[in-house]
Scaffold this active site. Structure first.
Site, PDB file in Angstrom:
ATOM      1  N   VAL A 474       0.869  -1.172   0.000  1.00 36.89           N
ATOM      2  CA  VAL A 474       0.000   0.000   0.000  1.00 36.89           C
ATOM      3  C   VAL A 474       0.907   1.224   0.000  1.00 36.89           C
ATOM      4  CG1 VAL A 474      -1.958   1.166   1.056  1.00 36.89           C
ATOM      5  CG2 VAL A 474      -1.670  -1.292   1.378  1.00 36.89           C
ATOM      6  N   SER A 475       0.648   2.140  -0.912  1.00 38.47           N
ATOM      7  CA  SER A 475       1.573   3.253  -1.107  1.00 38.47           C
ATOM      8  C   SER A 475       1.710   4.124   0.136  1.00 38.47           C
ATOM      9  CB  SER A 475       1.127   4.105  -2.301  1.00 38.47           C
ATOM     10  OG  SER A 475      -0.148   4.691  -2.069  1.00 38.47           O
ATOM     11  N   ASP A 476       0.581   4.482   0.745  1.00 38.48           N
ATOM     12  CA  ASP A 476       0.693   5.384   1.901  1.00 38.48           C
ATOM     13  C   ASP A 476       1.168   4.654   3.153  1.00 38.48           C
ATOM     14  OD1 ASP A 476      -1.696   4.040   2.117  1.00 38.48           O
ATOM     15  OD2 ASP A 476      -2.894   5.766   2.685  1.00 38.48           O
ATOM     16  N   CYS A 477       0.825   3.377   3.296  1.00 42.36           N
ATOM     17  CA  CYS A 477       1.316   2.617   4.448  1.00 42.36           C
ATOM     18  C   CYS A 477       2.832   2.450   4.366  1.00 42.36           C
ATOM     19  CB  CYS A 477       0.649   1.249   4.506  1.00 42.36           C
ATOM     20  SG  CYS A 477      -1.140   1.340   4.699  1.00 42.36           S
ATOM     21  N   GLU A 480       4.318   5.985   5.145  1.00 42.10           N
ATOM     22  CA  GLU A 480       4.274   6.405   6.541  1.00 42.10           C
ATOM     23  C   GLU A 480       5.201   5.543   7.407  1.00 42.10           C
ATOM     24  OE1 GLU A 480       3.072   9.132   7.103  1.00 42.10           O
ATOM     25  OE2 GLU A 480       1.554   9.481   5.569  1.00 42.10           O
TER      26      GLU A 480
END
Length: 732
Positions: A474-477, A480
């Protein structure tokens, strides 16, 4: 992405060919007639390397050997016994109190857990799958699932909606009514009578959407003639075809994969006395009098959020009336079933049967049950994995939207402590070391086997939303988690658990995820055209057929690779700079004329503003030098409520227009404050009012109570960020 020519044969395995032994209802539902509540003191949450499962202890010896923790009691709504903390005098005091509470919830592997609920269509798929695969349901689970569904029943009409705050629909009411009946609820219970009445007013189960009719047909309380076609032959299309399933959004792809296999098998659970009764209870007329084929397109207006297009209706008619009876040969059907089942097996292998989520997991269980039988390893392992999605709270047992939020919450906790300037305080070192260790353990270290064959995106070096076993990039996971690791490993006194090579692998994967639009999606780059929405058969969901760009995901990637370049200035610098410049163009273009951005992974405009303004601030765009930032800030300021907070309703997500919640919300307020702080909004007064609102709702032990549905937790972050900008907030 060439499809593998070698398709595994399923013909040598035990096959039920659309039938099964009748469920053993007595052993499956060992309910006590008087048991209406379990003893919450006997529930325990087990966390093994991030895998979270709830267990009910039956004996006093078990209770003594496995004491309940503070986190167990917190999740269950029991008294935690934590002391009241000194009343905060400043905003930073409040943040410290929050951390003192939050550290008590950290689990042994170093992560945090939480309820991740909201949808009311998840439990029905699980319970129906349990029923039709003859999976024994623990009495404790049965009792608490019933309790949760009754607790979430609409107090006015007795129905259930698509989610916990939604109006009653046929989908929610029919499916949850079925669950309660399967778990032993009496049809003459006043609550069931009320639910049944509402269902009939809405037209009965024949007015349910596609997914409802599918599940009810599997159970044997609806006929397959009522289900619009889901032919597995679609998966035989060459990859260059614009509508080929590999182009679909990953969640739709992985749901319709087993759905098409089960549809082709026309699997039906053999009738029992209970399902015969349900046939008469779910409809406004006698079951035998219903022409189910005439109701393939019948749907209640409340459920019809995304009406089927005339194109899809035409295709469905052609498949039902031409393809299936005249052109679909046995060999074509067999090839379609073999290939879809091969892909199902690959999904199970790539996730150790954890699967992408709580919708395709139960479907894969049924597919394996049909093909390999009750005693197969696949079925046994699926049965074990179903518990990964379940969650217990004071209201009862629910089904989370994923198998957890472990990586996501842990990454944000680390960032919040660093942002608040507390990372070097020895008080928080043990907690942060455990959290860093968890992220180190959860980084995905290898790609899927033959990833192109099973249509999976690169994942080596990435992080998933929950755990590495679930294994979906997952790109944002990933972004972050990468930021959290970089921040902590570059804080004096913390070890470098992740080598430069592993950090570079995370960046390598992120750099593969940018779309042609220059924005970033969630799981993989966009593969198909938005025109595929004309083939959206789900009816209750919109914009689900392909990946879309998201300001949230784009911001996460921009800020992560920029931070990486700060500490590793020579690694792929030109590509990172180019991707960042292009992504910022997308962020600017996605802004609406009124200054807002639409968010998809939280509610809604407040959530998107927090991310979008952070990305622009990372390249020096602030309130002082940017007209677009001033417009964005004004959009937020104009929506501040009288009590100083912000409150946004889920209706914003549905309508695309900012909709006030009836009350201000702590989480929305925190998001807006973070957005304004990122923008260097010059007037501290609105921020101070918002932060005073946040602090005023903090309990003496440091926690905040759950309010309306919102998405993520980062309340204390805003308090620390304010202290950095304006000095520590003196509380009014």
């Amino acid at each position: 992405m060439a499809r593998s020519k070698a398709v595994k044969k399923a013909s040598d395995k035990k096959t039920f060919n659309g039938t099964a032994k009748p469920p053993q209802t007595t052993s499956q539902l060992p309910l006590s007639s008087s048991a209406t509540k379990t003893d919450l003191e006997r529930w325990r949450l087990q966390d093994i390397k991030g895998r979270q499962t709830w267990h009910y202890l039956h004996t006093d010896a078990e209770v003594t050997a496995w004491p309940q923790t503070v986190s167990d009691r917190y999740f269950l709504g029991l008294d935690t016994g934590l002391p009241d903390l000194p009343a905060p005098k400043t905003g930073l005091d409040s943040a410290v109190n929050a951390l003192k509470f939050f550290e008590k919830l950290q689990l042994a592997p170093g992560n945090w857990a939480c309820e991740y609920s909201g949808p009311m269509f998840l439990l029905p798929g699980l319970v129906i799958a349990w029923h039709v695969t003859q999976t024994p349901i623990p009495e404790s689970h049965s009792i608490e699932i019933k309790n949760y569904l009754f607790a979430r029943q609409n107090p006015e009409d007795g129905g259930w909606g698509l989610h916990v705050e939604g109006d009653s629909t046929v989908f929610g009411t029919a499916m949850n009514y079925v669950v309660l009946r399967l778990l032993g609820a009496d049809a003459d219970d006043e609550r069931m009578i009320k639910a049944r009445s509402t269902l009939h007013v809405l037209g009965g189960a024949v007015n349910g959407p596609h997914w409802a009719k599918f599940w009810l047909s599997v159970l044997g309380v609806c006929e397959w003639d009522a289900v619009n076609p889901v032919p597995p032959e679609l998966w035989l299309l060459p990859d260059w075809v614009p509508i080929a399933p590999w182009r679909w959004w990953i969640h739709i792809r992985q749901v319709f994969l087993p759905m098409s296999y089960i549809y082709s098998k026309r699997f039906v659970c053999p009738p029992t006395d209970l399902t015969r009764q349900l046939r008469e209870e779910l409809y406004a007329q006698e079951y035998k009098s219903i022409d189910f084929s005439a109701h393939r397109d019948s749907i209640c207006p409340r459920d019809n959020y995304h009406p089927k297009s005339w194109i899809l209706n035409t295709i469905n008619w052609a498949v039902v009336n031409v393809w299936n009876p005249y052109l679909r040969t046995e060999r074509i059907a067999q090839r379609g079933e073999e290939w879809t089942y091969d892909l199902i097996q690959r999904e199970d292998e790539n996730t150790d049967f954890a699967n992408l989520g709580p919708v395709n997991g139960p479907l894969n269980l049924i597919a394996c049950y049909i093909t390999e039988g009750d005693d197969s390893y696949a079925v046994k392992r699926h049965r074990e994995r179903m518990h990964d999605f379940l969650w217990v709270k004071g209201e009862g047992m629910l089904m989370n939207g994923t198998n957890g939020v472990q990586t996501w919450d842990t990454a944000f906790l680390i960032q919040a402590v660093v942002e608040a300037g507390l990372a070097q305080d020895p008080r928080w070192r043990p907690m942060l070391l455990k959290a860093l260790g968890f992220l180190e353990d959860q980084q995905i270290r290898e790609n899927c086997r033959e990833q192109e064959t099973c249509y999976r995106h690169q994942r080596k070096g990435a992080w998933a939303f929950s755990t590495k076993v679930q294994g979906y990039t997952v790109s944002d996971c990933t972004s972050e988690a990468l930021k959290a690791v970089l921040l902590l490993q570059n804080t004096p006194g913390f070890p470098c658990l992740l080598s430069d090579e592993r950090l570079e692998q995370a960046v390598d994967t992120l750099l593969t995820m940018q779309n042609a639009s220059k924005g970033f999606s969630s799981y993989e780059p966009t593969r198909g055209s938005e025109y595929l929405e004309y083939l959206n058969a789900a009816e209750v969901f919109g914009r689900i057929m392909v990946e879309y760009d998201y300001p949230e995901c784009t911001t996460a990637v921009i800020t992560a690779v920029s931070l990486f370049s700060k500490y590793h200035p020579t690694y792929r610098r030109e590509e990172i700079d180019r991707i960042t410049v292009d992504a910022l163009k997308y962020i600017r273009a996605a802004q609406r004329p009124d200054g807002s951005w639409y968010g998809s992974w939280g509610i809604c405009f407040a959530y998107a503003a927090m991310f979008a303004l952070e990305s622009l601030a990372s390249v020096g765009e602030t309130y002082e030098n940017s007209e677009r930032i001033r417009r964005a800030c004004q959009f937020l300021i104009d929506r501040q409520m009288d009590d100083g907070g912000w409150g946004e309703s889920y209706k914003s997500c549905e309508t695309g227009v900012y909709t006030h919640h009836a009350q201000s919300q702590v989480v929305n307020t925190a998001w807006v404050c973070l957005a304004l702080l990122s923008s260097q909004y010059p007037d501290p007064a609105p921020l101070a009012k918002g932060l005073n609102l946040i602090v005023s709702r903090q309990l003496p032990n440091g926690e905040w109570k759950q309010e309306a549905i919102e998405g993520v937790f980062n309340k204390s972050w805003a308090l620390g960020a304010f202290a950095h900008r304006f000095g520590d907030l003196k509380l009014s």
